[in-house]
Design an enzyme around this catalytic site. Structure first.
Site, PDB file in Angstrom:
ATOM      1  N   LYS A  44      12.284  45.392  43.038  1.00  0.00           N
ATOM      2  CA  LYS A  44      11.924  44.010  43.376  1.00  0.00           C
ATOM      3  C   LYS A  44      13.154  43.206  43.800  1.00  0.00           C
ATOM      4  O   LYS A  44      13.114  42.469  44.783  1.00  0.00           O
ATOM      5  CB  LYS A  44      11.213  43.344  42.198  1.00  0.00           C
ATOM      6  CG  LYS A  44       9.893  43.998  41.813  1.00  0.00           C
ATOM      7  CD  LYS A  44       9.157  43.233  40.731  1.00  0.00           C
ATOM      8  CE  LYS A  44       9.876  43.290  39.404  1.00  0.00           C
ATOM      9  NZ  LYS A  44       9.934  44.679  38.859  1.00  0.00           N
ATOM     10  N   THR A  45      14.245  43.343  43.055  1.00  0.00           N
ATOM     11  CA  THR A  45      15.469  42.624  43.416  1.00  0.00           C
ATOM     12  C   THR A  45      16.019  43.124  44.741  1.00  0.00           C
ATOM     13  O   THR A  45      16.477  42.333  45.585  1.00  0.00           O
ATOM     14  CB  THR A  45      16.527  42.784  42.313  1.00  0.00           C
ATOM     15  OG1 THR A  45      15.998  42.292  41.080  1.00  0.00           O
ATOM     16  CG2 THR A  45      17.792  42.012  42.655  1.00  0.00           C
ATOM     17  N   ASP A 104      14.175  35.735  39.417  1.00  0.00           N
ATOM     18  CA  ASP A 104      13.742  36.923  38.683  1.00  0.00           C
ATOM     19  C   ASP A 104      13.019  36.495  37.398  1.00  0.00           C
ATOM     20  O   ASP A 104      13.339  35.456  36.823  1.00  0.00           O
ATOM     21  CB  ASP A 104      14.960  37.780  38.345  1.00  0.00           C
ATOM     22  CG  ASP A 104      14.578  39.194  37.954  1.00  0.00           C
ATOM     23  OD1 ASP A 104      13.416  39.581  38.175  1.00  0.00           O
ATOM     24  OD2 ASP A 104      15.452  39.920  37.432  1.00  0.00           O
ATOM     25  N   THR A 140       7.539  41.009  35.975  1.00  0.00           N
ATOM     26  CA  THR A 140       7.026  42.248  35.400  1.00  0.00           C
ATOM     27  C   THR A 140       5.698  42.008  34.689  1.00  0.00           C
ATOM     28  O   THR A 140       5.062  42.961  34.252  1.00  0.00           O
ATOM     29  CB  THR A 140       8.043  42.827  34.393  1.00  0.00           C
ATOM     30  OG1 THR A 140       8.355  41.834  33.407  1.00  0.00           O
ATOM     31  CG2 THR A 140       9.318  43.253  35.103  1.00  0.00           C
ATOM     32  N   ARG A 163      15.408  53.283  39.323  1.00  0.00           N
ATOM     33  CA  ARG A 163      16.554  52.921  38.494  1.00  0.00           C
ATOM     34  C   ARG A 163      16.877  54.033  37.504  1.00  0.00           C
ATOM     35  O   ARG A 163      18.054  54.362  37.289  1.00  0.00           O
ATOM     36  CB  ARG A 163      16.272  51.617  37.754  1.00  0.00           C
ATOM     37  CG  ARG A 163      17.398  51.209  36.777  1.00  0.00           C
ATOM     38  CD  ARG A 163      17.114  49.885  36.128  1.00  0.00           C
ATOM     39  NE  ARG A 163      17.247  48.793  37.086  1.00  0.00           N
ATOM     40  CZ  ARG A 163      16.565  47.652  37.022  1.00  0.00           C
ATOM     41  NH1 ARG A 163      15.687  47.465  36.057  1.00  0.00           N
ATOM     42  NH2 ARG A 163      16.753  46.714  37.928  1.00  0.00           N
TER      43      ARG A 163
END
Length: 341
Positions: free
Chosen positions: A62-63, A107, A156, A215
């Site tokens: 997302k980032t 975020d 999230t 990640r």
């Protein structure tokens, strides 16, 4: 090791591995195509694109996508987080410094404070904020025009967003977990950047244990690289990857020490459940939030844990993974929970 949440020490590594353009972004084909249309349409009209909301589990990009949006638009990006915006004044200061066309990335936007969220409504719709000066009967509201901008929010937990905030986003993209072959592409790209001699079978082994999360895949790649350089010849083969991940307690299904401890406690100490998450957390010596946010999502997705109104229950697959024979009432053996008397 297998938490999808970013560690503070990983920020520099992640920034190195992040894709810079939409064409470089691996996976999420539906979101990528939709986002490409949104951005190109806005550029052709010469206007900032609609506000974008990206939702999904942590570690899926997302980032990275928010930074790509700014790069595709040729704009600057300002980054903050929901918990950092405790007061409306914090948000007003940030909005007043935006230049036309800038991208503001928030975020964990579901954790933004209510006063700041209410100020954000007007900013998103009319590119204006009302700053209150003074207190009590003498307080006055001063309208402040801000430059047109694009807000990119990441969350999230989209269910915790308020309706008015969610409705102000023109585009919502939901990030899905990655398939193993997509993670292999991520690993090959990361290996090229990091200078790791990664063989195809090594990439396949790491991808299969990465919980569908880039990640985690990149984190495991860095640890396998360390093992290969210290205890092997630097080449990451399937055998080297298996040996390395065994050292780091990551098994064939991507479960780590804590995951197995949760399953073991559930099966051996509580007979497979049902048991509450707080009791389960005490049994493994962890905080309930750690068990609920780090372990449970993957165990449920892997079909080893079932959430029921009475508590957590181990499925037949969990019993089998621990080398035990599941009882007749274990979910997954053609029965339902709770068993019929």
């Amino acid at each position: 090791m297998l938490s999808a949440l970013a560690e503070p020490t990983e920020r520099d590594d992640e920034s190195t591995l992040r894709p810079k353009r939409l064409s470089e972004f691996v996976g999420q084909p539906r979101v990528r195509e939709q986002l490409e249309l949104v951005l190109e349409g806005a550029q052709r009209r010469g206007q900032p694109p609609d506000h974008v909301l990206l939702s999904g589990p942590p570690g899926l990009g997302k980032t990275s996508l928010s930074m790509i949006i700014a790069a595709e638009l040729g704009s600057a990006i300002r980054i903050t987080s929901g918990p950092a915006l405790e007061r409306a004044g914090d948000l007003a200061a940030m909005l007043s410094n935006l230049v036309e066309g800038d991208v503001l990335f928030i975020d964990e936007i579901h954790r933004i404070a209510r006063p700041a969220e209410e100020m954000l409504y007007l900013a998103m719709e009319d590119f204006r904020v009302d700053v209150v000066v003074g207190k009590g009967p003498g307080a006055t509201s001063i309208p402040l025009e801000i430059a047109p901008f694009t807000l990119v929010g990441a969350t999230t937990r989209s269910g915790q967003l308020t309706g008015p905030l969610r409705d102000r986003f023109g585009f919502t993209g939901h990030m899905e977990f990655y398939e193993p072959h997509e993670l292999e592409q991520v690993l090959r790209r990361s290996a090229t950047i990091l200078g790791v001699d990664l063989r195809p079978e090594g990439a396949e082994e790491i991808a299969g244990r990465s919980r569908g999360t880039p990640r985690i895949a990149n984190r495991l790649l860095r640890r396998v690289r360390d093992f290969a350089e210290v205890r092997a010849d630097g080449e990451v083969t399937r055998e080297v990857a298996r040996a390395a991940l065994k050292v780091y307690d990551v098994d064939d299904l991507g479960l780590d020490r804590l995951d197995r401890a949760v399953l073991s406690a559930l099966v051996r100490s509580f007979g497979g459940g049902p048991v509450g998450v707080s009791t389960l957390a005490v049994a493994v010596g962890e905080e309930p939030t750690t068990v609920e946010e780090v372990c449970e999502p993957y165990l449920v997705r892997a079909g080893m844990l079932a959430r029921t109104p009475r508590g957590r229950v181990a499925t037949a697959l969990a019993w089998a993974h621990l080398g035990l024979t599941p009882p007749p009432q274990a979910p997954g053996e053609g029965t339902r929970w709770p068993p019929v008397e």
